[in-house]
Design a protein around this motif. Sequence first.
Motif, short mmCIF file in Angstrom:
data_model
loop_
_atom_site.label_atom_id
_atom_site.label_comp_id
_atom_site.label_asym_id
_atom_site.label_seq_id
_atom_site.Cartn_x
_atom_site.Cartn_y
_atom_site.Cartn_z
N ALA A 277 -0.37 18.07 -1.55
CA ALA A 277 -1.68 17.43 -1.54
C ALA A 277 -2.68 18.21 -2.39
O ALA A 277 -3.49 17.61 -3.12
N THR A 280 -1.82 17.71 -6.08
CA THR A 280 -2.17 16.34 -6.47
C THR A 280 -3.68 16.18 -6.62
O THR A 280 -4.17 15.48 -7.53
N TYR A 281 -4.44 16.85 -5.74
CA TYR A 281 -5.90 16.77 -5.84
C TYR A 281 -6.38 17.43 -7.12
O TYR A 281 -7.36 16.96 -7.75
N TYR A 287 -7.10 9.72 -7.11
CA TYR A 287 -5.92 9.08 -6.53
C TYR A 287 -5.73 9.50 -5.07
O TYR A 287 -5.50 8.67 -4.19
N ILE A 288 -5.83 10.80 -4.79
CA ILE A 288 -5.56 11.28 -3.43
C ILE A 288 -6.78 11.17 -2.53
O ILE A 288 -6.67 11.20 -1.30
N SER A 289 -7.98 11.01 -3.12
CA SER A 289 -9.19 10.92 -2.29
C SER A 289 -9.22 9.65 -1.45
O SER A 289 -10.01 9.54 -0.50
N LEU A 291 -7.17 8.92 0.67
CA LEU A 291 -6.70 9.25 2.02
C LEU A 291 -7.86 9.52 2.98
O LEU A 291 -7.72 9.27 4.18
N GLY A 297 -6.39 5.04 4.71
CA GLY A 297 -6.03 6.42 4.39
C GLY A 297 -6.26 7.37 5.55
O GLY A 297 -5.44 8.27 5.82
#
Length: 323
Positions: A277, A280-281, A287-289, A291, A297
């Motif tokens: 994570a 990826t951040y 993209y990951i925000s 979640l 998310g």
Amino acid sequence: MSAANLPLAVGLVAVAAGAVAYVALNPLLSGERRAEQRRRALGQSTAAVTERTNAANRREHVAKSLKELEAKKDKTKVTLELKIARAGLDWSRKKYYVVSTLVALGLGFGVLLVSGRPLVALLAVFVGGLGVPAWILKHLQKRRIAAFIDELPNAIDVVVRGLKSGIPLGDCLRMISREAKEPLRSEFRVANEAQALGLPMSEAIQRMYERVPVTEVNFFAVVIGIQAKAGGNLSEALGNLSRVLRERKKMAGKIAAMSMEAKVSAAIIAALPFIVAFTTYLSSPDYISLLWTTAIGKIALAASALWMGLGIAMMRKMINFDV
């Protein structure tokens, strides 16, 4: 020999032979030997019965002592003062509350400055006031108990050597309270002070289990208590206990070495989602925000945290063993 003395010699020989036969056969004919055999058998049976009776009484005393110790152990109420004593601190209840309040306010203020959210800061206050001090006490207690267990077999060996040299048990324990390492020194000093105030040594050692609640101390208290009530060779019993404690320590080390691979694997598996994570951040924050910015998310994060927590707990249960 003349013919006149021959009958006299024959008569003397006959009398001597008869006397010898009488001495040899009289016990058999009169039953004295059988009576002696019966008396010996009776004496042996009486000794065997006495020995069995003493062994039964000793087992009864041992069982009674164990039941009393278990009853006292179950009735022990873990108060805040006892938790502080187990951690090796000399704090009072008031000082503990003051420290907890300062930790809560400091943590809450720091979270408020970082997040700017009063609700999160209030949650941090509760964590700092209730969770952090309790965790510190638990950590200090585990570290103190580990140090106590490491030194207890050496202290028992000192007692065994002292008893074999003719030194009383109380003097041996006072020697430990002066020369042993912490926390043994302070714990045995408390036991000696209790004995000086009139408490029996067995009871003083039993109270040590309240401050150091581990199986090794319970074993030591059981041996001292049984010897005080049922008697026996204390030096031999303590020598056997010392060997048992050292074997338990060896077994714990072997188990730790054998389970280390599983522990490392569990740590890697538990850290992997956070590492993925974070990376990826760094590469795609938009993209990951999703979640934590969308409802779906957040639900996915909560479910993932739940399943991950269950997996960690299960793996911890599988790799932790009680010796």
